[in-house]
Every structure is written in structure tokens, then in C-alpha cells.
Scaffold this active site. Structure first.
Site, PDB file in Angstrom:
ATOM      1  N   GLY A   1       0.832  -1.189   0.000  1.00 13.37           N
ATOM      2  CA  GLY A   1       0.000   0.000   0.000  1.00 13.37           C
ATOM      3  C   GLY A   1       0.865   1.236   0.000  1.00 13.37           C
ATOM      4  N   HIS A   2       0.233   2.391   0.026  1.00 14.48           N
ATOM      5  CA  HIS A   2       0.946   3.662  -0.081  1.00 14.48           C
ATOM      6  C   HIS A   2       1.207   4.321   1.254  1.00 14.48           C
ATOM      7  CE1 HIS A   2      -1.089   3.953  -4.333  1.00 14.48           C
ATOM      8  NE2 HIS A   2      -0.197   2.978  -4.241  1.00 14.48           N
ATOM      9  N   GLY A   3       1.001   3.598   2.352  1.00 12.51           N
ATOM     10  CA  GLY A   3       1.265   4.168   3.656  1.00 12.51           C
ATOM     11  C   GLY A   3       0.137   5.097   4.086  1.00 12.51           C
TER      12      GLY A   3
END
Length: 248
Positions: free
Chosen positions: A239-241
Site C-alpha cells: 500500500g501507499h502508507g
């Protein structure tokens, strides 16, 4: 029997009655739900919600083990007399196999204007892969639905919930006050589009702790108007955090 004994027995009777009244349980099976993974249980869940809302005493909506198919379910608290409803889920709530059934709506399971709702345990299965494949093919497809949304609500608690393969965002908390999310597990493949784990918008007093989020987009996304957000011990990836606005 002495007067003291009579008074004591009377006290026990009324105490027991009050305890039972204060812990009323509404089993979705009693309202027509079937845990066979085939039948549409939407009306049964909404009926159980209506019964719990009609009570002014704390209530539990109980979902036994099994797989329950739900279309777009709407839980409105605007006329609810009850500010202490617990939804205990021991089974799995599944979207319909046809992604069009919920994909043209913004939210799959929507709570709006509720106060004092708690969700304990359970799994939400959004059955997103077929919709993602449609989007990847370039065909005209529905946008997809968020699996679980709380809108304009207060004093919320989600503990031990698992969400897998949401069509879009897994959990949305929008225009809410005092929400506690803990022990949440979210899973979707890293190539799944727009499947943010938890999205917070225009809310305050939100806490997210002790959770695991693995998805194809933001782990936690925060939009404008959010304040007093607390995040601790949350494992992200893939994921992108955590994203605040457009900042990663």
C-alpha cells in the site's frame, strides 16, 4: 418467610428482570437471515436494526457463524431511540457475486446519523476481484462501493473486524466524532485499485490502533477537516502508507 427474606427475593427478581431488559439480543436468524451464502439477507439485517433501534435499553444485534449475502444495507439512526447498540458478528458478511448489485452505489454497508454503535468481530468480504478485472480491461464498469461507511455519527467503536477485497475503500469515517477503531485487519492485493484501508474525512477524535492494513492504495487516508486523529501500532503494506491530503 420473614419480611427481610420477602424483600430480598423481590429485589433479586426485579434486579434479574432489569439485567435481562438491559441486554436484549436480536439474532438476525430470527428476522429471516440464512447463513448459507446464497440467500439475500439484507431485509433481515435491516429489520434487526429496526428492532434494536426501537428499544431504549442497550441492545445487541447478533450474527451467528456462517456466510450472509447482503446487498446495499442502510442503517439509519436519525429516529433511533437507542444510543448503545452492539453488533456482534461471528460470521462473514459477503457482497453479492454480481458486482453490479452494489457497485453503482457509493457504499455497501452504510451507517448514518448513529450514536453509540459498536461492531465486534466478523469479516466483510467485498468480492472486489471481478470488478477490478473489469476496470483493468478498459470496459465500462461501476465505480465500486466502499465496504463500510459511518457518516454523521458519534461515539463509535469497531474492534476485531476484518475486511477483505473491498470494491473500493474498506472503511470510511466521515463527519463523525469520537470513533475508536482497534484490532482491525484489512487485506486486498497490492494491484487492487482505490482500495484505501481506512479513510477519515471531516472528523475529530478518531483513534486507530493495533491494526494490520495490507491493500492496493493508501493504508490510511486523511482528507481536509480532520482533527485530533491518533494512529498507533498500525502495520501498513502493501500500500501507499498514510496519506494526509495529497501528501504521502
Amino acid at each position: 418467610m420473614s419480611m427481610f427474606q420477602i424483600l430480598f427475593v423481590t429485589f433479586l427478581h426485579y434486579f434479574s428482570v432489569s439485567i435481562l431488559a438491559a441486554n436484549t439480543t436480536y439474532n438476525v436468524l430470527s428476522y429471516g437471515a440464512t447463513a448459507n451464502g446464497k440467500s439475500d439477507c439484507t431485509k433481515a439485517f435491516e429489520a434487526a436494526w429496526g428492532a434494536a433501534c426501537a428499544s431504549s435499553s442497550p441492545a445487541t444485534i447478533y450474527v451467528p457463524r456462517g456466510r450472509y449475502i447482503l446487498g446495499n444495507a442502510y442503517f439509519d439512526g436519525s429516529t433511533c431511540k437507542n444510543n448503545a447498540i452492539t453488533i456482534q458478528i461471528d460470521g462473514t458478511l459477503s457482497a453479492p457475486s454480481d458486482y453490479n448489485a452494489i457497485g453503482n452505489n457509493v457504499h455497501w454497508l452504510k451507517f448514518i446519523r448513529v450514536t453509540g454503535v459498536s461492531i465486534r468481530g466478523g469479516t466483510l468480504d467485498g468480492l472486489g476481484p471481478n470488478l477490478w478485472a473489469c476496470k483493468a480491461s478498459g470496459k465500462k464498469c461501476p465505480q465500486g462501493a466502499t465496504s463500510l461507511a459511518f457518516l454523521n455519527s458519534n461515539k463509535l467503536s469497531i474492534n476485531g473486524l476484518t475486511s477483505i477485497n473491498s470494491q473500493m475503500f474498506h472503511i470510511v469515517v466521515h463527519e463523525c466524532r469520537d470513533a475508536n477503531l482497534q484490532n482491525i485487519k484489512i487485506f486486498a492485493p497490492d494491484e487492487s485499485p482505490n482500495t484505501d484501508g481506512i479513510h477519515i474525512g471531516r472528523s475529530s477524535g478518531v483513534s486507530i490502533t493495533n491494526s494490520r492494513i495490507a491493500t492496493g492504495d493508501d493504508c490510511i487516508s486523511v482528507s481536509p477537516g480532520t482533527s485530533n486523529l491518533f494512529v498507533q501500532n498500525v502495520a501498513c503494506g502493501p500500500g501507499h502508507g498514510i496519506s494526509i491530503g495529497s501528501l504521502g
